[in-house]
Design a protein around this motif. Structure first.
Motif, PDB file in Angstrom:
ATOM      1  N   LYS A 208       0.802  -1.250  -0.241  1.00 59.27           N
ATOM      2  CA  LYS A 208      -0.150  -0.038   0.164  1.00 59.27           C
ATOM      3  C   LYS A 208       0.973   1.297  -0.134  1.00 59.27           C
ATOM      4  O   LYS A 208       1.808   1.204   0.630  1.00 59.27           O
ATOM      5  CB  LYS A 208      -0.909   0.018   1.286  1.00 59.27           C
ATOM      6  N   VAL A 209       0.600   2.169  -1.105  1.00 60.87           N
ATOM      7  CA  VAL A 209       1.341   3.388  -1.123  1.00 60.87           C
ATOM      8  C   VAL A 209       0.845   4.075   0.489  1.00 60.87           C
ATOM      9  O   VAL A 209       0.063   4.312   0.746  1.00 60.87           O
ATOM     10  CB  VAL A 209       1.039   4.119  -2.031  1.00 60.87           C
ATOM     11  N   PRO A 210       2.013   4.475   1.190  1.00 63.67           N
ATOM     12  CA  PRO A 210       1.768   5.061   2.503  1.00 63.67           C
ATOM     13  C   PRO A 210       0.996   6.520   2.209  1.00 63.67           C
ATOM     14  O   PRO A 210       1.389   7.210   1.487  1.00 63.67           O
ATOM     15  CB  PRO A 210       3.175   5.129   3.041  1.00 63.67           C
ATOM     16  N   GLY A 211       0.515   6.980   3.014  1.00 57.66           N
ATOM     17  CA  GLY A 211      -0.181   8.268   2.963  1.00 57.66           C
ATOM     18  C   GLY A 211       0.888   9.177   3.347  1.00 57.66           C
ATOM     19  O   GLY A 211       1.556   8.950   4.391  1.00 57.66           O
ATOM     20  N   CYS A 212       0.927  10.298   2.862  1.00 57.40           N
ATOM     21  CA  CYS A 212       1.926  11.462   3.039  1.00 57.40           C
ATOM     22  C   CYS A 212       1.346  12.688   2.844  1.00 57.40           C
ATOM     23  O   CYS A 212       0.536  12.948   1.790  1.00 57.40           O
ATOM     24  CB  CYS A 212       3.000  11.264   2.054  1.00 57.40           C
ATOM     25  N   SER A 213       1.209  13.741   3.622  1.00 55.72           N
ATOM     26  CA  SER A 213       1.017  15.067   3.481  1.00 55.72           C
ATOM     27  C   SER A 213       2.087  15.870   3.799  1.00 55.72           C
ATOM     28  O   SER A 213       2.798  15.836   4.528  1.00 55.72           O
ATOM     29  CB  SER A 213      -0.288  15.527   4.716  1.00 55.72           C
ATOM     30  N   TRP A 214       1.877  17.082   3.184  1.00 58.05           N
ATOM     31  CA  TRP A 214       3.202  18.064   3.417  1.00 58.05           C
ATOM     32  C   TRP A 214       2.503  19.407   3.281  1.00 58.05           C
ATOM     33  O   TRP A 214       1.456  19.859   2.871  1.00 58.05           O
ATOM     34  CB  TRP A 214       4.129  17.720   2.475  1.00 58.05           C
TER      35      TRP A 214
ATOM     36  N   GLU B 262      -3.104  33.678   7.938  1.00 57.65           N
ATOM     37  CA  GLU B 262      -2.634  32.776   6.878  1.00 57.65           C
ATOM     38  C   GLU B 262      -3.669  31.629   6.621  1.00 57.65           C
ATOM     39  O   GLU B 262      -4.128  31.086   7.552  1.00 57.65           O
ATOM     40  CB  GLU B 262      -1.509  32.205   7.044  1.00 57.65           C
ATOM     41  N   VAL B 263      -3.839  31.336   5.189  1.00 52.70           N
ATOM     42  CA  VAL B 263      -4.442  30.082   4.703  1.00 52.70           C
ATOM     43  C   VAL B 263      -3.551  29.107   5.009  1.00 52.70           C
ATOM     44  O   VAL B 263      -2.381  29.106   4.617  1.00 52.70           O
ATOM     45  CB  VAL B 263      -4.989  30.224   3.481  1.00 52.70           C
ATOM     46  N   ILE B 264      -4.031  27.963   5.693  1.00 50.33           N
ATOM     47  CA  ILE B 264      -3.005  26.710   5.624  1.00 50.33           C
ATOM     48  C   ILE B 264      -3.267  25.901   4.551  1.00 50.33           C
ATOM     49  O   ILE B 264      -4.233  25.542   4.264  1.00 50.33           O
ATOM     50  CB  ILE B 264      -3.312  25.777   6.826  1.00 50.33           C
ATOM     51  N   ARG B 265      -2.101  25.562   4.009  1.00 55.04           N
ATOM     52  CA  ARG B 265      -2.089  24.851   2.744  1.00 55.04           C
ATOM     53  C   ARG B 265      -1.360  23.693   2.628  1.00 55.04           C
ATOM     54  O   ARG B 265      -0.327  23.544   3.049  1.00 55.04           O
ATOM     55  CB  ARG B 265      -1.648  25.989   1.540  1.00 55.04           C
ATOM     56  N   ILE B 266      -2.307  22.564   2.578  1.00 58.23           N
ATOM     57  CA  ILE B 266      -1.683  21.078   2.654  1.00 58.23           C
ATOM     58  C   ILE B 266      -1.990  20.410   1.315  1.00 58.23           C
ATOM     59  O   ILE B 266      -2.877  20.701   0.749  1.00 58.23           O
ATOM     60  CB  ILE B 266      -2.554  20.415   4.001  1.00 58.23           C
ATOM     61  N   THR B 267      -1.063  19.595   1.123  1.00 54.30           N
ATOM     62  CA  THR B 267      -1.113  18.620  -0.187  1.00 54.30           C
ATOM     63  C   THR B 267      -0.860  17.152   0.527  1.00 54.30           C
ATOM     64  O   THR B 267      -0.274  16.879   1.403  1.00 54.30           O
ATOM     65  CB  THR B 267       0.209  18.981  -1.005  1.00 54.30           C
ATOM     66  N   LYS B 268      -1.610  16.551  -0.287  1.00 54.33           N
ATOM     67  CA  LYS B 268      -1.714  14.916   0.143  1.00 54.33           C
ATOM     68  C   LYS B 268      -1.477  14.112  -1.004  1.00 54.33           C
ATOM     69  O   LYS B 268      -2.091  14.401  -2.335  1.00 54.33           O
ATOM     70  CB  LYS B 268      -3.226  14.854   0.928  1.00 54.33           C
ATOM     71  N   ASN B 269      -0.860  13.126  -0.876  1.00 49.18           N
ATOM     72  CA  ASN B 269      -0.503  12.062  -1.930  1.00 49.18           C
ATOM     73  C   ASN B 269      -1.663  11.144  -2.482  1.00 49.18           C
ATOM     74  O   ASN B 269      -1.672  10.444  -3.378  1.00 49.18           O
ATOM     75  CB  ASN B 269       0.801  11.338  -1.790  1.00 49.18           C
ATOM     76  N   LEU B 270      -2.499  11.077  -1.616  1.00 50.66           N
ATOM     77  CA  LEU B 270      -3.579  10.132  -1.851  1.00 50.66           C
ATOM     78  C   LEU B 270      -5.048  10.984  -1.803  1.00 50.66           C
ATOM     79  O   LEU B 270      -5.001  12.209  -1.460  1.00 50.66           O
ATOM     80  CB  LEU B 270      -3.835   8.947  -0.896  1.00 50.66           C
ATOM     81  N   ARG B 271      -6.142  10.233  -1.865  1.00 50.64           N
ATOM     82  CA  ARG B 271      -7.313  10.901  -1.577  1.00 50.64           C
ATOM     83  C   ARG B 271      -7.847  10.919  -0.084  1.00 50.64           C
ATOM     84  O   ARG B 271      -7.468  10.216   0.580  1.00 50.64           O
ATOM     85  CB  ARG B 271      -8.524   9.686  -2.285  1.00 50.64           C
ATOM     86  N   LEU B 272      -8.565  12.040   0.094  1.00 48.40           N
ATOM     87  CA  LEU B 272      -8.572  12.458   1.322  1.00 48.40           C
ATOM     88  C   LEU B 272      -9.541  11.501   1.762  1.00 48.40           C
ATOM     89  O   LEU B 272     -10.561  11.019   1.351  1.00 48.40           O
ATOM     90  CB  LEU B 272      -9.367  13.807   1.464  1.00 48.40           C
TER      91      LEU B 272
END
Length: 674
Positions: free
Chosen positions: A538-544, A623-633
């Motif tokens: 499984k591709v591990p979930g990652c957020s940055w 500030e707006v918090i901007r997050i990116t994720k590699n999978l579906r939320l």
DNA sequence: CTAGGGTTAG
């Protein structure tokens, strides 16, 4: 000066049928002399290979030929052809200019005229002109004519061979091209760096079967290595590019590392390799290295496009802005692909307003890609209606939509749940715009219907397809089954998917998800075993998140993060508060058969929640918090983030693999439809 | 005298 050159009196003379134009020219005093015209023409070169015998006519021949060349440069082919004199004879240079003009202007009807004229004047065996003719026919995609020229040229210089090889490679005629390559060997013509470049390109053309393409590239690579061409800059760069296009980053790297000498193009090829193969960070690092270490390699438009792509992939808005500034400083913002990449970058970095401003600033200089970028920009934010408006504006502006335009606009409908509009657009694509739907378009329709819960309608679309449904189509169906919990259709989709892309871990995980939700634990473990048996995981979930131009990334189990304890504490506090207000953890997304408490603990560790907590602690209040994720939320992260946006009074913008979620005051812009 | 790297979607 150049502008006046299209208006000189002598060029305005209209052409009567078969007029003695030559006479006209010599009798009316020209505004611009032949000499002037020749000077304007920057690549003016002295004739000629076939000088006429008498000095008297020399002037005339040269002058006529110069004039023809000048006309060609201006694209005035018609007039140039009228000028082709019977006597004195045109030279090789004259024909070269004519052929190049035809090629460059894609002037199909004139090509054969020039060709016949040249045959009549005995130039049919001129290998130099044959090369140009092959190029020309290749541009017109009349490969048979190109091949004909090749066959009829008896003295085949390496240029002639290479020209046909290039033509075949460009036309994706992999088999033919590679056959020609072998033929060269049999004819005893030693390949040069051009030969290898074209042959490599031809291998890529056979990428309908990627492993075949890879084998072929490796074979030619061996050939290259044995003949000592591996460190030739052109050949090496092509190798880097070929491996990159097939997804073999390590191979590209190895060739690139071994290069003895590099230039902008080689650096750019490697940067593009990373950017295209989901290694945006490496792309940016390599760009930095190039800037620091190789002062002779000045980044150009092509380089910047890849760098911007990398910024987009990372959602690195801060980096992207710096790159934008650099682009402006270097004046590269006059290059349309660069501007297009800027639009995409801003859209993907969560700055849709800026994307629009850049798009708006193009005013009149937009191409299809610019429009497509803006449409998909609106699409990923869920602004379906706006995307359709831009699409309509595009049509009104007279730009014809491409297949990708429809992928973008249909995708936008899908994100926004605009089923009716989507269907209408699909119809218009076929009927009004004459575009034959490809697998991607069907995938969009399946997604559109499936997401809206009309699973059987989606399945019927697949049944009605007149082409073989690709993995994207089945993938869309599977995704819809995941949302609506349809086991039977999911299994049907997976039968095909496991066969079409057995190494795509995501499909197995989705199916396991669907079983887990139905509490079919035996099936879950069966799918998991299948996954493992194929050496996948499984591709591990990652957020940055980017804070002060630095990237911070989060995975669920991470002992290295010094702030972890603080993050967990904050989340625990928030969750407690939320539970009081009615939040119920959505444990169905946990794929394990564990007790409730354990599941909740796992949920809390999801990378996206950690990133949100980090953003709350480490960024300023406004500030707006901007997050990116590699999978579906996941559903739980989605509802938690909604709560947090309300409690903490913070706007949170999350980009998942598919789209943006803009959380504000406890509501998400997707309206829980995603 | 030819040639190598790039933009949009999923």
């Amino acid at each position: 000066m150049f502008a006046s050159c299209s208006h000189p009196a002598l060029l305005q003379v209209s052409l009567p049928p078969k007029p003695p134009q030559l006479q006209l020219y010599s009798h009316s005093p020209p505004l611009l002399s032949f000499k002037t015209l020749s000077c304007i023409n920057s690549s003016f070169q002295a004739p000629s290979q076939y000088p006429p015998s008498t000095t008297n006519t020399t002037t005339t021949t040269t002058s006529y030929n110069h004039l023809i060349q000048s006309l060609c440069k201006q694209g005035n082919l018609k007039q140039a052809l009228h000028l082709l004199p019977q006597e004195p004879k045109p030279t090789q240079r004259t024909y070269e200019a004519l052929i190049l003009a035809c090629t460059h202007r894609n002037a199909r009807p004139y090509g054969p005229i020039v060709h016949h004229h040249l045959i009549d004047n005995g130039f049919d065996q001129d290998p130099f002109l044959s090369t140009k003719l092959i190029d020309m026919y290749s541009q017109f995609s009349s490969l048979d004519d190109a091949r004909d020229v090749f066959d009829k040229t008896h003295v085949k210089t390496i240029f002639v061979w290479n020209a046909l090889l290039k033509a075949l490679a460009l036309a994706d005629e992999a088999e033919e091209a590679l056959f020609l390559f072998q033929e060269m060997g049999r004819a005893g013509v030693p390949p040069d760096s051009f030969t290898y470049s074209h042959a490599l390109k031809a291998c890529i053309a056979s990428s309908s079967h990627p492993s075949l393409a890879f084998d072929r590239v490796r074979q030619i690579h061996g050939h290259i290595f044995r003949h000592g061409f591996e460190s030739t800059i052109y050949v090496a760069t092509t190798l880097v590019d070929c491996y990159a296009k097939l997804g073999y980053v390590l191979y590209s790297q190895r060739v690139f590392d071994r290069m003895l000498e590099r230039n902008v193009v080689s650096w750019s090829a490697m940067i593009a390799c990373y950017a295209k193969n989901e290694r945006p960070l490496d792309a940016l690092e390599l760009f930095r290295e190039m800037m620091l270490r190789d002062h002779d390699a000045i980044p150009n438009a092509v380089t910047m496009v890849s760098v911007l792509q990398a910024c987009a992939g990372l959602a690195a808005l801060g980096q992207g802005r710096l790159i934008h500034a650099y682009v402006l400083r270097r004046g590269l913002d006059s290059i349309i692909p660069v501007v297009n990449a800027l639009i995409a970058m801003y859209a993907k970095c969560g700055s849709l307003g800026t994307a629009y401003r850049v798009f708006d600033g193009m005013n009149g200089r937009r191409d299809v890609v610019s429009w497509n970028s803006m449409i998909s920009g609106y699409g990923i934010y869920g602004f379906g209606v706006k995307a359709i408006r831009v699409f309509e504006a595009m049509i009104r502006s007279g730009t014809s939509p491409s297949p990708i335009t429809f992928v973008s606009v249909l995708g936008a409908c899908s994100h926004a749940g605009l089923v009716k509009e989507g269907k209408r657009l699909f119809e218009s694509m076929v009927r009004e715009h004459g575009i034959t739907p490809r697998s991607e378009h069907y995938a969009c329709m399946v997604d559109l219907l499936g997401r809206a819960g009309r699973l059987h309608e989606a399945a019927r679309i697949i049944e009605g397809m007149r082409i073989e449904p690709g993995p994207t189509v089945w993938g869309s169906l599977l995704g819809a089954c995941r949302i609506h919990g349809h086991i039977e259709l999911a299994e049907r989709a997976c039968v095909r998917l496991f066969e079409l892309e057995p190494m795509n871990a995501g499909n197995y995980v989705l199916l396991a998800d669907i079983y887990a939700e139905a509490k079919m634990w035996e099936e879950v473990s069966r799918v998991k075993k299948l996954l493992e048996s194929r050496g996948l995981q499984k591709v591990p979930g990652c957020s940055w998140i980017e804070v002060k131009k630095k990237m911070y990334s989060f995975v669920s189990v991470d002992e290295m993060n010094p702030q972890m304890e603080q993050l967990h504490a904050l989340l625990a506090r928030l969750v407690k508060e939320m539970k009081d207000k009615g939040y119920v953890p959505d444990t169905k997304v946990v794929l394990y058969d564990l007790d409730q408490e354990e599941k909740e603990r796992i949920l809390l560790g999801h990378s996206e929640k950690l990133a949100v907590a980090f953003g709350l602690i480490n960024s300023g209040g406004g500030e707006v918090i901007r997050i990116t994720k590699n999978l579906r939320l996941c559903e739980d992260c989605h509802s938690v983030t909604k709560f947090i946006s309300k409690f903490a009074k913070r706007e949170i913008l999350v980009r998942d693999v598919n789209r943006f979620h803009h959380f504000k005051d406890g509501v998400c812009s997707c309206l829980d439809y995603w």
